[in-house]
Scaffold this motif. Sequence first.
Motif, PDB file in Angstrom:
ATOM      1  N   LEU A 472      -4.047  27.971  56.603  1.00 55.02           N
ATOM      2  CA  LEU A 472      -2.760  28.608  56.879  1.00 55.02           C
ATOM      3  C   LEU A 472      -2.812  29.392  58.188  1.00 55.02           C
ATOM      4  CD1 LEU A 472       0.107  29.391  55.993  1.00 55.02           C
ATOM      5  CD2 LEU A 472      -0.902  31.328  54.761  1.00 55.02           C
ATOM      6  N   LEU A 473      -3.877  30.164  58.411  1.00 51.00           N
ATOM      7  CA  LEU A 473      -3.972  30.964  59.638  1.00 51.00           C
ATOM      8  C   LEU A 473      -4.045  30.073  60.871  1.00 51.00           C
ATOM      9  CD1 LEU A 473      -6.350  33.923  58.680  1.00 51.00           C
ATOM     10  CD2 LEU A 473      -3.862  33.830  58.682  1.00 51.00           C
ATOM     11  N   MET A 474      -4.716  28.945  60.761  1.00 51.51           N
ATOM     12  CA  MET A 474      -4.781  28.036  61.904  1.00 51.51           C
ATOM     13  C   MET A 474      -3.428  27.386  62.157  1.00 51.51           C
ATOM     14  SD  MET A 474      -8.592  26.410  61.319  1.00 51.51           S
ATOM     15  CE  MET A 474      -8.634  25.496  62.855  1.00 51.51           C
ATOM     16  N   ALA A 475      -2.684  27.097  61.095  1.00 58.41           N
ATOM     17  CA  ALA A 475      -1.340  26.554  61.262  1.00 58.41           C
ATOM     18  C   ALA A 475      -0.420  27.581  61.923  1.00 58.41           C
ATOM     19  CB  ALA A 475      -0.776  26.119  59.912  1.00 58.41           C
ATOM     20  N   GLU A 476      -0.577  28.847  61.576  1.00 57.26           N
ATOM     21  CA  GLU A 476       0.231  29.895  62.192  1.00 57.26           C
ATOM     22  C   GLU A 476      -0.058  30.004  63.689  1.00 57.26           C
ATOM     23  OE1 GLU A 476       0.626  32.851  58.285  1.00 57.26           O
ATOM     24  OE2 GLU A 476      -0.659  33.381  59.980  1.00 57.26           O
ATOM     25  N   SER A 477      -1.330  29.884  64.069  1.00 60.36           N
ATOM     26  CA  SER A 477      -1.681  29.931  65.495  1.00 60.36           C
ATOM     27  C   SER A 477      -1.043  28.779  66.244  1.00 60.36           C
ATOM     28  CB  SER A 477      -3.206  29.889  65.665  1.00 60.36           C
ATOM     29  OG  SER A 477      -3.795  31.081  65.203  1.00 60.36           O
ATOM     30  N   VAL A 683     -16.256  33.028  63.049  1.00 56.67           N
ATOM     31  CA  VAL A 683     -15.166  32.053  63.036  1.00 56.67           C
ATOM     32  C   VAL A 683     -13.922  32.652  62.402  1.00 56.67           C
ATOM     33  CG1 VAL A 683     -14.432  29.823  62.118  1.00 56.67           C
ATOM     34  CG2 VAL A 683     -16.744  30.093  63.036  1.00 56.67           C
ATOM     35  N   GLY A 684     -14.100  33.352  61.285  1.00 61.51           N
ATOM     36  CA  GLY A 684     -12.954  33.931  60.591  1.00 61.51           C
ATOM     37  C   GLY A 684     -12.195  34.920  61.447  1.00 61.51           C
ATOM     38  N   ALA A 685     -12.922  35.795  62.148  1.00 61.10           N
ATOM     39  CA  ALA A 685     -12.256  36.805  62.973  1.00 61.10           C
ATOM     40  C   ALA A 685     -11.484  36.169  64.115  1.00 61.10           C
ATOM     41  CB  ALA A 685     -13.289  37.792  63.516  1.00 61.10           C
ATOM     42  N   ALA A 686     -12.067  35.165  64.768  1.00 62.62           N
ATOM     43  CA  ALA A 686     -11.380  34.492  65.879  1.00 62.62           C
ATOM     44  C   ALA A 686     -10.084  33.848  65.395  1.00 62.62           C
ATOM     45  CB  ALA A 686     -12.299  33.449  66.508  1.00 62.62           C
ATOM     46  N   GLY A 690      -6.299  34.977  66.418  1.00 63.62           N
ATOM     47  CA  GLY A 690      -5.763  34.011  67.373  1.00 63.62           C
ATOM     48  C   GLY A 690      -6.551  33.991  68.664  1.00 63.62           C
ATOM     49  N   SER A 691      -7.824  34.410  68.618  1.00 67.37           N
ATOM     50  CA  SER A 691      -8.671  34.413  69.811  1.00 67.37           C
ATOM     51  C   SER A 691      -9.246  33.024  70.056  1.00 67.37           C
ATOM     52  CB  SER A 691      -9.821  35.411  69.647  1.00 67.37           C
ATOM     53  OG  SER A 691      -9.341  36.703  69.355  1.00 67.37           O
ATOM     54  N   ARG A 692      -9.787  32.844  71.255  1.00 67.35           N
ATOM     55  CA  ARG A 692     -10.518  31.622  71.538  1.00 67.35           C
ATOM     56  C   ARG A 692     -11.833  31.635  70.751  1.00 67.35           C
ATOM     57  NH1 ARG A 692     -10.436  30.946  78.130  1.00 67.35           N
ATOM     58  NH2 ARG A 692      -8.183  30.819  78.421  1.00 67.35           N
TER      59      ARG A 692
END
Length: 995
Positions: A472-477, A683-686, A690-692
């Motif tokens: 979900l967080l990756m989809a939001e980014s 990985v989780g924090a990035a 929304g960081s690289r």
Amino acid sequence: MSSITTVQCEKRLPVNPLSLVSAVADRVGSGAADAVDMVRRADTTARNVGEYLRYGGLQIDAESSPYDVVATEPIYKLRHYFAQDAATDLPALVLVPPLMMATEVYDVAPQSSSVKAVHECGIDVWVVDFGRPEDEEGGLERNMGDHVLAVSDAVEKVRAATGRDVILSGYSQGGLFSYQAAAYRRCEGIDSLVTFGSPVDFQAAPLPIPLSMESYAQIAEGLLESRVLDYISLPSWFNKAWTRMLDPMATVKFKFNYYRALSDREQLLPGEQQRKFLDDEGWTAWSGPAIREFLQQTMVMNRMLSGGLVVGDRTVTLADIDCPIMIAVGEGDKEGHPASVRGIKRAAPRADVYELTLRAGHFGIVAGAGARKRTWPRVAEWIRWRAGQGDLPETIVPSDEVVSDVAWTPSDLSNRVQTVLDLGIGASSSAVRAANGALGAVQAVVRERGSQVPLVNRLDGLRSATEISIGLLMAESANRDPDGIALMFGDRVVRNRALGDRIDAVVKGMISLGIRQGDPVGVLMRARPSELTVIAAISRLGATAVLIRPDWDSTPQARVGGCRWIISDPERVAEASLPGVQWCVLGGGAGERTLPKHVIDMEQIDPDRVTVPKWYQPNPNRASDVAFILFTGDESTPRTRVITNRRWALSALGTASAASLKSSDTVYSRTPLHHPSGLMMAVGAAIAAGSRLAFASAPDRDTFWDEVRRYGATHVSYTWTSLREIADGPRHPMEQDNPIRLFVGSGMPRNLWRRVNERFAPARVLEFYASPDGEAILANVATTKVGSVGRPLPGTARVKVAAFDPEKKQLAYGADGLGRQCAPGEPGVLLARGDDAVNSRTLVRGVFTSHDVWQSTGDIVVADADDDVWLIDPIANLIDTPGGVVAPSRIQNALGRITGVDLAVAYAAEADDDTVVVAAITLFPGVELTKWDLQSALVRLERNHRPHTVMSVPEIPVSTWSRPLRTGLPDVVGEQGTATRRWQLAEDGESYELA
């Protein structure tokens, strides 16, 4: 008296009529001449003013230097000047203009033409012509990368045409393009670089207008976040006005002198073309996407210095430049301040940098009579020197030998404003500035923490039913910033949109295999984009990712994890099939390859031909659902560690908040994803911020520094001793001025922590603690106490330190049957607030009150007076000896205080049928350890904590997670093993003697 008498006598002389007539005629003639001259000057002025108003300047019949357009590409045209009689015995010079200025900056007027001056010195001249973006098709949609790729293509064309490497040269932003093109090409085809007033370190010098760099950065970040630059561009008139605003007094003075001289055409004509160029013709529009990239690269992240530039889909760092560089520095340059221009020395540590220092402003470096006399002849001499046809000019010196204290002059706007303030405020100004400085520091902290408010709010809002997952967080980014950079690996980047499309394709591939929501799917890969893609796809499908450790046998892990599918890298395919498990391969491209018959190649599945079932809903997982299964224990009997979406999100959001991560930061992960620290912190924090995210391609030290600079890594992950080679090795050329702000991880030994702090200051260590079960997540956010794991992160479980009975290995209860909270400095068990609805073997009830519920972390800790927690040891690691219970970490920390000690482990061994504690240490090369070193370090410990024997060994093995192990060390005191020296505790219990 004689003079008076003479005058009186003269008055008495008779008047000569002819002389009188002549005198009158002379007077009349002189007045008439003056009148005629005034009329003539008025007429000339009127005609010049009329010409100026009608044409924008005086009309001049002057020809530009001749050139041929030898190539026409969508972004640029390639001009070849004086092509008919071009020199062929020297490398060609390729000139790159800046944005906002027309290509004719190199050929403003015959008497100040750069291309003509260089040609007259015998150099073959080529110019990259970007045209006027406002007049070019798609010109206002260009970004910085488009210009860099154009320069690289021009280098290739000139090199092919001349058969020789080229001298690549750029003015102002043209120099930035040249630097990036050289880095992009790794200097292939480039003999050397020559730049003029090209700033690299945008934080090294005062800004030309009175705003702090923080204010600039805030404005830039606001523009970037608003995405307004996706829709607007800066017109030429604005760019001209902005440049003039940098030195308004100089503009007013120039205008005044020009208007005053309008009656003298001969005086104006020599500089008229240059005036018209600067006043109107020389300015072009600046496209919004290019401005957006420029702001992000310079004002926000200073990436010209720190690295992390992206050209196309490749990562670029100026640290890859290894060809010689000559920089022309204008001591009066306000746009390319000398301190900023000289930043190339730090940005390109592999390159030999030389400097030509000039008394000139920004424009005067390349144009005007001064440049024709001083700049371009030196450039020609540089080219001859590079070709072996002459000596290096005396005026061009290695940058290390340049001594200059150039600062802004009092005429600069920022200094003038400060001068007025100083004069007006008087003696109280110091106090006011001090107060403002303190306020500014507070505001900076508040702003930094304020940017984390959304993360903290999301942490506080996590409930069992909350929709949350890595997918979900990756989809939001991807929805928030489709073109933003998600991953960096090697020299390639993957953008959010492309990553999202790839994840959706893998989801369809898994659906075609029969994988459904809730199914456990094994993942056996190294840390790379494919592994993250598979993990995110499993999450998006609603299944559970079982992260198999590659250093262990996969068969028992698949069995314990309940896997019916395993998805692996091509190189990790098992030769034989596993019972009840379908092996699949992903990654390595869709080309033909030979795989065992029991393996399905998922790259051959066409996602467009997969029918999506009606039950499929993207990212259906709730916080309480199981997201991951990790493995602990040992290889023969692996144990599972279940991670829910809530547990993962707490770590990810908490780490992102504690590390103050922003979208412009880069997290460089050297930790495998099957390790909790890598998956939930790095990985989780990035992903949460929304960081690289950048994955290390190799564990060695050279790769580390190359990739830190290439990615512009601001945050670097670690586990245990993984930073030893980096911190203890010799100085690396890339190490200087590196962009790292934080090392983020867990388990770092205190002596290594101190070495990291000292070597990489101002970078800091952010140490985390996460309980194996439950939701105790702590972090040393202040980073000032070496060894402390800090306090609970916002939104995570509340913790207490409960009194512990070391003999019974359980909580200590009083006469009333309740436990007791430890006082500061008293060791105890770390407890985290528990959930009675969760069934866990680590829950304890009725500890401090009759109805409270806590979860035991199983770790012994101590809290100081500030409530910061210090980890001692897991209860399972405590050693029972005849003298009492011993915590081995206390011995290890004490030995680590000895300067020459690298690693230390303490463990239980046998001596005369008793259990004693022994320690093994490794020393840095050339260190001789004495018994006095041991005694001074260990005498601080209680008597029962002083090790029976201390051994110096060549090596202490570490796990795949860099944790020191006791493997291979002797279990019985007296066995030599690999020890080179041994010290034994004397009967007095304090001194040590060589055994």
